[in-house]
Design a protein around this motif. Sequence first.
Motif, PDB file in Angstrom:
ATOM      1  N   LEU A 127      14.403  78.658 -40.499  1.00  0.00           N
ATOM      2  CA  LEU A 127      14.679  80.047 -40.858  1.00  0.00           C
ATOM      3  C   LEU A 127      13.567  80.595 -41.734  1.00  0.00           C
ATOM      4  CD1 LEU A 127      18.499  80.063 -41.616  1.00  0.00           C
ATOM      5  CD2 LEU A 127      17.309  81.207 -39.741  1.00  0.00           C
ATOM      6  N   ASN A 128      13.110  79.773 -42.665  1.00  0.00           N
ATOM      7  CA  ASN A 128      12.039  80.218 -43.549  1.00  0.00           C
ATOM      8  C   ASN A 128      10.743  80.411 -42.777  1.00  0.00           C
ATOM      9  OD1 ASN A 128      13.498  80.413 -45.925  1.00  0.00           O
ATOM     10  ND2 ASN A 128      13.290  78.234 -46.347  1.00  0.00           N
ATOM     11  N   LEU A 149      16.390  71.045 -42.052  1.00  0.00           N
ATOM     12  CA  LEU A 149      15.462  71.489 -41.018  1.00  0.00           C
ATOM     13  C   LEU A 149      15.799  72.902 -40.559  1.00  0.00           C
ATOM     14  CD1 LEU A 149      15.058  68.280 -38.829  1.00  0.00           C
ATOM     15  CD2 LEU A 149      13.563  69.144 -40.626  1.00  0.00           C
ATOM     16  N   ALA A 150      17.097  73.180 -40.417  1.00  0.00           N
ATOM     17  CA  ALA A 150      17.495  74.522 -39.998  1.00  0.00           C
ATOM     18  C   ALA A 150      17.054  75.554 -41.027  1.00  0.00           C
ATOM     19  CB  ALA A 150      19.008  74.582 -39.799  1.00  0.00           C
ATOM     20  N   GLU A 151      17.204  75.204 -42.287  1.00  0.00           N
ATOM     21  CA  GLU A 151      16.781  76.124 -43.348  1.00  0.00           C
ATOM     22  C   GLU A 151      15.274  76.325 -43.315  1.00  0.00           C
ATOM     23  OE1 GLU A 151      17.991  74.847 -47.209  1.00  0.00           O
ATOM     24  OE2 GLU A 151      17.084  76.567 -48.216  1.00  0.00           O
ATOM     25  N   ASP A 200       6.826  83.948 -40.398  1.00  0.00           N
ATOM     26  CA  ASP A 200       6.145  84.467 -39.219  1.00  0.00           C
ATOM     27  C   ASP A 200       6.313  85.972 -39.115  1.00  0.00           C
ATOM     28  OD1 ASP A 200       5.100  82.127 -38.392  1.00  0.00           O
ATOM     29  OD2 ASP A 200       6.541  81.762 -36.798  1.00  0.00           O
ATOM     30  N   ALA A 201       7.545  86.442 -39.324  1.00  0.00           N
ATOM     31  CA  ALA A 201       7.803  87.875 -39.226  1.00  0.00           C
ATOM     32  C   ALA A 201       6.983  88.623 -40.254  1.00  0.00           C
ATOM     33  CB  ALA A 201       9.298  88.137 -39.430  1.00  0.00           C
ATOM     34  N   HIS A 202       6.875  88.030 -41.421  1.00  0.00           N
ATOM     35  CA  HIS A 202       6.095  88.660 -42.475  1.00  0.00           C
ATOM     36  C   HIS A 202       4.618  88.748 -42.059  1.00  0.00           C
ATOM     37  CE1 HIS A 202       5.079  89.892 -46.512  1.00  0.00           C
ATOM     38  NE2 HIS A 202       4.213  88.918 -46.617  1.00  0.00           N
ATOM     39  N   LEU A 203       4.093  87.652 -41.525  1.00  0.00           N
ATOM     40  CA  LEU A 203       2.699  87.646 -41.093  1.00  0.00           C
ATOM     41  C   LEU A 203       2.480  88.641 -39.960  1.00  0.00           C
ATOM     42  CD1 LEU A 203       1.659  83.887 -41.089  1.00  0.00           C
ATOM     43  CD2 LEU A 203       0.952  85.674 -42.655  1.00  0.00           C
TER      44      LEU A 203
END
Length: 90
Positions: free
Chosen positions: A60-61, A55-57, A66-69
């Motif tokens: 992060l993804n 879940l943590a991974e 989100d940052a990419h969007l």
Amino acid sequence: MKHQPQSNSCQHLGLASSKVGEVMICPECGVVHLSLNHVSLRFDVDAFRTLAYMLAEAQLNIESFDAHLKKRQDSSTTAVFDSPPGKKMH
Ligand SMILES: [Zn+2]
């Protein structure tokens, strides 16, 4: 003495809770209970650790996604502001 997992003598200790559910453990039989709105899942401690890492991974993804969007949205916004003067709608 040890009891059977999910027996009536299970004493659940809260580990964490949030608006979506809670995590409890029965220390005696080492069962981790993940309770969500309509779902209750049981894991042994090792399986829960694996789930937690997974879940943590995933989170992060999601954040990098989100940052990419957001970056794409920002650049398209920038492109609007960068349009040459004189072509603005009046
Ligand atoms: Zn128990």
